[in-house]
Enzyme design. Sequence first.
Site, PDB file in Angstrom:
ATOM      1  N   THR A   1       4.104 -32.661  14.675  1.00 37.03           N
ATOM      2  CA  THR A   1       3.447 -33.966  14.758  1.00 37.03           C
ATOM      3  C   THR A   1       2.810 -34.272  13.408  1.00 37.03           C
ATOM      4  OG1 THR A   1       3.024 -33.697  17.113  1.00 37.03           O
ATOM      5  CG2 THR A   1       1.684 -35.312  15.941  1.00 37.03           C
TER       6      THR A   1
ATOM      7  N   CYS B   1      -2.936 -31.266  21.625  1.00 36.53           N
ATOM      8  CA  CYS B   1      -2.359 -32.564  21.263  1.00 36.53           C
ATOM      9  C   CYS B   1      -3.344 -33.724  21.324  1.00 36.53           C
ATOM     10  CB  CYS B   1      -1.153 -32.860  22.162  1.00 36.53           C
ATOM     11  SG  CYS B   1       0.245 -31.756  21.876  1.00 36.53           S
TER      12      CYS B   1
ATOM     13  N   GLY C   1      -8.095 -31.804  26.948  1.00 38.93           N
ATOM     14  CA  GLY C   1      -8.246 -30.809  25.885  1.00 38.93           C
ATOM     15  C   GLY C   1      -6.868 -30.458  25.356  1.00 38.93           C
TER      16      GLY C   1
ATOM     17  N   LYS D   1      -6.027 -38.949  36.887  1.00 38.93           N
ATOM     18  CA  LYS D   1      -6.791 -37.934  37.601  1.00 38.93           C
ATOM     19  C   LYS D   1      -8.146 -37.774  36.917  1.00 38.93           C
ATOM     20  CE  LYS D   1      -7.250 -34.516  40.602  1.00 38.93           C
ATOM     21  NZ  LYS D   1      -7.334 -34.766  42.049  1.00 38.93           N
TER      22      LYS D   1
ATOM     23  N   PHE E   1       7.794 -34.197  22.845  1.00 37.64           N
ATOM     24  CA  PHE E   1       6.987 -34.790  23.925  1.00 37.64           C
ATOM     25  C   PHE E   1       6.846 -33.793  25.075  1.00 37.64           C
ATOM     26  CE2 PHE E   1       9.017 -38.281  21.656  1.00 37.64           C
ATOM     27  CZ  PHE E   1       7.926 -39.079  21.358  1.00 37.64           C
TER      28      PHE E   1
ATOM     29  N   LYS F   1       5.091 -41.041  18.463  1.00 33.82           N
ATOM     30  CA  LYS F   1       4.427 -39.813  18.932  1.00 33.82           C
ATOM     31  C   LYS F   1       2.917 -40.019  19.072  1.00 33.82           C
ATOM     32  CE  LYS F   1       3.358 -35.482  19.638  1.00 33.82           C
ATOM     33  NZ  LYS F   1       3.587 -34.815  20.923  1.00 33.82           N
TER      34      LYS F   1
ATOM     35  N   ASN G   1       0.627 -40.372  22.758  1.00 38.19           N
ATOM     36  CA  ASN G   1      -0.492 -39.501  23.111  1.00 38.19           C
ATOM     37  C   ASN G   1      -1.807 -40.268  23.180  1.00 38.19           C
ATOM     38  OD1 ASN G   1       1.066 -37.266  23.447  1.00 38.19           O
ATOM     39  ND2 ASN G   1       0.452 -36.239  21.564  1.00 38.19           N
TER      40      ASN G   1
END
Length: 441
Positions: A121, A260, A257, A251, A152, A204, A208
């Site tokens: 990344t 990524c 954490g 959720k 991914f 990417k 995220n």
Amino acid sequence: MNIAVVGTGYVGLVTGVSLSEIGHQVTCIDIDADKIEKMKKGISPIYEPGLSELMAKNIEEKRLFFTTKHEEGFSTADVIYIAVGTPENEDGSANLTYVEVVALKISELVTKNTIVVIKSTVPVGTNDLIQELINNHKRTDVTIEVVSNPEFLKEGSAIYDSFHGDRIVIGARSEQAAHIIEEINKPFGVPVYKTDIRSAEMIKYAANAFLATKISFINEIANICERVNADVEEVAKGIGMDQRIGNKFLKAGIGYGGSCFPKDTKALLKIAGYVEYDFELLKGVVTVNKNQQELLLQKLKNRFDSLQGKRIAVLGLAFKPNTDDMREAASIVITEELVKQGAQVVAYDPISMENAKKLLVSSIIYVNSVEEAIQNADVALILTEWDEIKYMNLDLFKTMKTPIVFDGRNCFELDSLKDSMIEYHSIGRPVITREMTNALI
């Protein structure tokens, strides 16, 4: 096809093993000699369901090899994947040192036309930088083309994701290079999206950041739910039924954490800063997540006058289930503060305790089961939603000195606690007290 993969961390090892499983000859390269020797024997340095089995299979079938020597891996490679780490600098930017070192190795050693695939990344513009670096330092008149192919993978389901992903993104300057990388990946049966290099790099980070935003958003909704006596689980189901929103990453809990989301959100903020754009929304996402990791501590302080001398069971240490990864895990912040407050911390995690011992304060007591952790405890904290915790017999909590549970991952349905005589605090839902027997809403 002959492929070399430089770097055997999470991304590199999963990539190399998966490529060998679909029929390619893969040589994985790493400078850590002890790690390489273990991997030659089929021993994975990371915990990932299904990874060790595929390693052993492809080593035996002579499609997967490991070495510390770059020249050995590069000598026959048609394609070289760069999958080394891009750790976070102190200012939040991505450190490209390891990527640049590999690029210089490629410049020095490659003697035939080769495609270099950047799997790590990296910030937008890095592929152009690496292309220029290689062109300026290559020793022979060969064509080395750099292609962006971001990963991914989700920790805990990375092998599954390799074969059942939503898309494979390929960013290339030439159609020929893009076609070669597409052909390499064709056996996975995953849709391929081809674009320009800088868009591939941005995809990417944008993906995220968007997922991190969904997590922080539902956590903010959870905090409001607690104040208006609503149930965030019901709210998440209701909004998730809207196809424009979807039900994934809704959720509520104590934040994200891992390797990524925390790193990539901060790196994207730096990218925005470089072009003088103030990314206010993403700043909020990062701030919300930091606060969310401390939420259980605040709930504990509100419930108890003091934590001094209390025996607190911590169930789950990894940042998520099905991994031993402790990077940016909420348990780091929470256990450190518990110890500062004078609590005795007894911790259990089915996989990550060895990694945890390297990061958490030394006074923590580690035990071998949920049962042992909660025995005679004053309070239990749930920090990772492992299946053995989610599906445990709730009667076990009655072995505690006082059955008080703070669940940071909403593992249990509220109805299941009816008549349990357990005091139960969760995220974005009403508190269940031991006096409640038939008062659940």
